[in-house]
Design an enzyme around this catalytic site. Structure first.
Site, PDB file in Angstrom:
ATOM      1  N   GLU A  15       0.834  -1.213   0.000  1.00  0.00           N
ATOM      2  CA  GLU A  15       0.000   0.000   0.000  1.00  0.00           C
ATOM      3  C   GLU A  15       0.866   1.259   0.000  1.00  0.00           C
ATOM      4  O   GLU A  15       0.534   2.247  -0.652  1.00  0.00           O
ATOM      5  CB  GLU A  15      -0.969   0.001   1.191  1.00  0.00           C
ATOM      6  CG  GLU A  15      -1.874  -1.225   1.313  1.00  0.00           C
ATOM      7  CD  GLU A  15      -2.552  -1.666   0.019  1.00  0.00           C
ATOM      8  OE1 GLU A  15      -2.769  -0.823  -0.872  1.00  0.00           O
ATOM      9  OE2 GLU A  15      -2.831  -2.875  -0.125  1.00  0.00           O
ATOM     10  N   TYR A  72      -1.496  -8.215 -11.003  1.00  0.00           N
ATOM     11  CA  TYR A  72      -0.584  -8.148  -9.860  1.00  0.00           C
ATOM     12  C   TYR A  72       0.732  -8.874 -10.142  1.00  0.00           C
ATOM     13  O   TYR A  72       1.797  -8.290 -10.075  1.00  0.00           O
ATOM     14  CB  TYR A  72      -1.241  -8.791  -8.625  1.00  0.00           C
ATOM     15  CG  TYR A  72      -2.308  -7.940  -7.966  1.00  0.00           C
ATOM     16  CD1 TYR A  72      -3.602  -7.888  -8.465  1.00  0.00           C
ATOM     17  CD2 TYR A  72      -2.027  -7.185  -6.830  1.00  0.00           C
ATOM     18  CE1 TYR A  72      -4.585  -7.117  -7.843  1.00  0.00           C
ATOM     19  CE2 TYR A  72      -2.992  -6.400  -6.212  1.00  0.00           C
ATOM     20  CZ  TYR A  72      -4.268  -6.377  -6.722  1.00  0.00           C
ATOM     21  OH  TYR A  72      -5.229  -5.604  -6.123  1.00  0.00           O
TER      22      TYR A  72
HETATM   23  N1  BES Z   1      -5.869  -1.274  -4.573  1.00  0.00           N
HETATM   24  C1  BES Z   1      -5.899  -2.612  -4.132  1.00  0.00           C
HETATM   25  C2  BES Z   1      -7.279  -3.077  -3.734  1.00  0.00           C
HETATM   26  C3  BES Z   1      -8.326  -2.961  -4.820  1.00  0.00           C
HETATM   27  C4  BES Z   1      -8.052  -3.246  -6.131  1.00  0.00           C
HETATM   28  C5  BES Z   1      -9.609  -2.579  -4.481  1.00  0.00           C
HETATM   29  C6  BES Z   1      -9.057  -3.125  -7.104  1.00  0.00           C
HETATM   30  C7  BES Z   1     -10.597  -2.464  -5.434  1.00  0.00           C
HETATM   31  C8  BES Z   1     -10.324  -2.739  -6.756  1.00  0.00           C
HETATM   32  C9  BES Z   1      -4.930  -2.831  -2.982  1.00  0.00           C
HETATM   33  O1  BES Z   1      -3.746  -2.126  -3.103  1.00  0.00           O
HETATM   34  C10 BES Z   1      -4.534  -4.282  -2.983  1.00  0.00           C
HETATM   35  O2  BES Z   1      -3.986  -4.691  -3.970  1.00  0.00           O
HETATM   36  N2  BES Z   1      -4.776  -5.003  -1.904  1.00  0.00           N
HETATM   37  C11 BES Z   1      -4.359  -6.373  -1.771  1.00  0.00           C
HETATM   38  C12 BES Z   1      -3.022  -6.392  -1.098  1.00  0.00           C
HETATM   39  C13 BES Z   1      -2.017  -7.351  -1.571  1.00  0.00           C
HETATM   40  C14 BES Z   1      -1.902  -7.651  -3.012  1.00  0.00           C
HETATM   41  C15 BES Z   1      -0.665  -7.139  -0.944  1.00  0.00           C
HETATM   42  C16 BES Z   1      -5.379  -7.126  -0.936  1.00  0.00           C
HETATM   43  O3  BES Z   1      -6.336  -6.534  -0.485  1.00  0.00           O
HETATM   44  O4  BES Z   1      -5.236  -8.297  -0.739  1.00  0.00           O
HETATM   45 ZN    ZN Z   2      -2.584  -2.871  -4.736  1.00  0.00          ZN
END
Ligand code: BES
Ligand code: ZN
Length: 630
Positions: free
Chosen positions: A319, A408
């Site tokens: 984050e 990702y």
């Molecule tokens: N920005 C994302 C969460 C997100 C993405 C919300 C698309 C809505 C739509 C956040 O940074 C994220 O990727 N969170 C991951 C963390 C992980 C990959 C380290 C999670 O929530 O698991």
């Molecule tokens: Zn993210």
């Protein structure tokens, strides 16, 4: 064919960029707006757009409604209407003007399940301010109103918002496209016992008036506007960072996020100064549908990160990394989502390597790669095999469908492979310049590719299969391979168990759960084959207490193994877990495997559990799981 289309897009982008005045730094990044449209917004941002938004909000917990006025300061224009996005909002009236307001006409368009409605407000060429008076409804999907029982303190209610990807329009009427960037300010009124926090300048403590003022001076995309309201206090963790939490979670937060100042230092020295002054975290209740959400100045975090062994700190590194990739340089549309997440996973891993060394970082990347292999196979066999491309085509589909390990992990492996081809030093130099040159801009994949070609590959005469990585399906052959000795040894124990060996009497004899790290357990549990013998599962659970005492990350994989193996003795613990935790990636896999079972018993268990859990889930998780179980 694809190449021709791509080249013509690129050509039109470059010509439009050149024919306009060069944008200045911290600019109103207009040039790329000419070339593309956002398929997930009704807004006419190419004609007129918000430059600053002021919000007057009254947060009412009694009827779970926010009463608001969204005051839009808009750009110079020649059109006689401005279009906003709304979803599940009740519009009360619209006006123009700042000190002296005048009512103006508006028209609301037809409702579309995915995008919501357009709100078209009449303006004239002199209009500088448009004010929308509105209230949220039960259909405001961004909002999670929690009753006190769902918080740690159990005395006060809680509210938080989740805007990404296209849910901000369900609590604020605005032009909900990441292509446009705005600054914002807000005056928010909440019950006196609670503190209000936003992705902006924040109060250090509760005040007696229940009124809070916020400023976000930097230009951000709309999905990053966020609000949290609850009974929380602030714990500083360093000069410019800290965490807001309910008091029950304070000491766990302090322990878990101890290295935050070091992370900020490491990140800044990699890719340039931190541009948002303050970096705080707010610890939300368990229903929060993500591990973390990168709202600027205030990351939203899930209490499942409090594993007690700092094994989830990479989520915070992630984050934090978004403060550059995502928040400073933003995907222009949700088709370019990998520019946010792929870069962030790469950057996250570099922060982890800086703090904890290469072997730790490799362990994390190996686990991610395991996830990617599963995702690739799933997507290749789905209705949309083209979703294994980094650049997506999500028109008429939910942006959520792009939230896979392709963006990702394939995205991160693209950069790792590029790093190997050009050297770490050269890639870092390029990335630092990329973040600097595009600071406070929203850009497309094509702008990135153009930068990569003209600033890194061509000057150094380096050949790289960028096109294949971004515009072709699957994983290119040249991807780097990452290995971890420690995980390998766990995997080999699992293989022995799969072969029928009683590993609890051999390699794992007299060990306990804390003799291995969270990631080692993940590697082990994931490598146990589906339909494992119940004897094996019960002896593992007896010795290591996975069902009862493991952290949420381990439990999530453990319960998936139990579901795949129809090991139903753990149903009570599995049910309790699914009711307590709302983090989407931690629960959807379990529901999916239960529904994949060929035995109706498992479907019934999934459905009855969902019925007990769903009121406690945020819309994001509720809608995903509803689709799985129905
Ligand atoms: N920005 C994302 C969460 C997100 C993405 C919300 C698309 C809505 C739509 C956040 O940074 C994220 O990727 N969170 C991951 C963390 C992980 C990959 C380290 C999670 O929530 O698991
Ligand atoms: Zn993210």
């Amino acid at each position: 064919m694809k190449k021709i289309i791509f080249l013509s897009i690129l050509a039109s982008l470059i010509t439009s960029a050149c024919s306009m005045n060069k944008p200045e730094k911290n600019n109103e990044d207009t040039y790329h707006l000419e070339a593309i449209n956002d398929p997930h917004s009704y807004a006419n941002i190419n004609e007129v757009r918000t430059v600053h938004l002021h919000l007057d909000l009254d947060v009412n917990f009694d009827n779970k409604t926010i009463y608001g006025v969204a005051r839009h300061e808009i750009s110079q224009h020649e059109v006689d209407y401005i279009i906003f996005d709304i979803k599940g909002l009740e519009i009360l009236k619209t006006s123009t003007g700042k000190d002296k307001e005048q009512l103006t006409d508006y028209v609301i368009g037809k409702n579309q399940e995915l995008l919501g409605q357009s709100l078209r407000v009449a303006i004239n060429e002199n209009t500088k301010f448009v004010n929308i008076y509105y209230q949220t409804t039960k259909k405001s999907e961004a909002l999670d109103w929690l009753s006190p029982e769902l918080t740690s303190g159990k005395n006060h209610p809680f509210l938080y918002t989740q805007g990404q990807a296209i849910l901000t329009r369900s609590w604020i009427p605005l032009q909900d496209s990441p292509m446009n960037r705005i600054s914002y300010s807000a005056d928010v009124m909440v019950p006196k016992e609670l503190i209000a926090l936003m992705s902006a300048s924040n109060p250090l403590e509760k005040n007696d008036s229940g009124q809070y003022h916020f400023e976000m001076k930097q230009k951000i995309p709309s999905y990053l506007i966020a609000l949290a309201v609850g009974d929380m206090t602030y714990i500083p963790l360093g000069d410019n960072c800290g965490v807001y939490a309910e008091k029950e979670l304070e000491s766990a937060c302090e322990y878990e996020f101890h290295d935050l100042p070091k992370m900020i230092k490491a990140a800044s020295s990699l890719y340039g100064d931190y541009k948002w002054e303050q970096y705080d975290i707010v610890m939300l209740p368990f229903s929060f549908p993500f591990g973390g959400m990168e709202n600027p100045r205030l990351t939203f975090a899930n209490p499942t990160l409090l594993t007690g062994d700092r094994s989830s700190t990479s989520v915070i590194a992630h984050e934090l990394a978004h403060s550059w990739s995502g928040n400073l340089v933003t995907n222009s549309t949700w088709d370019d989502f990998w520019l946010n997440e792929g870069f962030t996973v790469y950057f996250e891993n570099r922060i982890m390597e800086e703090l904890y060394g290469k072997s730790e970082a490799d362990i994390l990347a190996t686990i991610e790669y395991q996830d990617l292999v599963v995702a690739l196979e799933e997507i290749e066999n789905s209705e949309h095999p083209e979703d294994t491309q980094l650049k997506l085509q999500l028109k008429d589909r939910s942006p959520d469908e792009g939230m896979t390990d392709i963006a990702y992990v394939k995205g991160a492996f693209f950069l790792r492979t590029l790093e190997k081809a050009v050297s770490r030093e050269k890639l870092d130099e390029f990335l630092k310049a990329y973040f600097n040159d595009h600071s406070f801009q929203s850009i497309t994949t094509e702008v990135f590719v153009n930068d990569l070609n003209t600033k890194l590959l061509e000057p150094k005469s380096i050949e790289f299969n960028t096109e294949e990585w971004i515009y072709k399906q699957g994983m290119p052959e040249n991807h780097v391979k990452i290995e971890s000795k420690r995980l390998k040894s766990m995997i080999s124990i699992a293989i022995d168990a799969n072969g029928g060996m009683d590993v609890t009497e051999n390699q794992l004899k007299s060990k306990n759960r804390n003799d291995f790290t969270t990631q080692e357990w993940l590697a082990f549990i994931r490598s146990i084959k589906a339909n494992a013998s119940h004897e094996l599962l019960s002896s593992l659970d007896e010795q290591f207490l996975f069902s009862s005492e493991a952290n949420a990350l381990v439990k999530s994989d453990w319960f998936k193994l139990c579901a795949k193996s129809k090991y139903r003795s753990v149903q009570p613990e599995m049910e309790a877990y699914l009711i307590k935790i709302g983090r989407r990636w931690f629960v959807e896999g379990i529901y999916q495997l239960l529904m994949d079972s060929d035995d109706a018993q498992d479907h019934e268990f999934a459905l009855s559990t969902f019925n007990k859990a769903k009121d406690g889930y945020h819309f994001v998780t509720r809608s995903t799981v509803a689709e799985i179980v129905n």
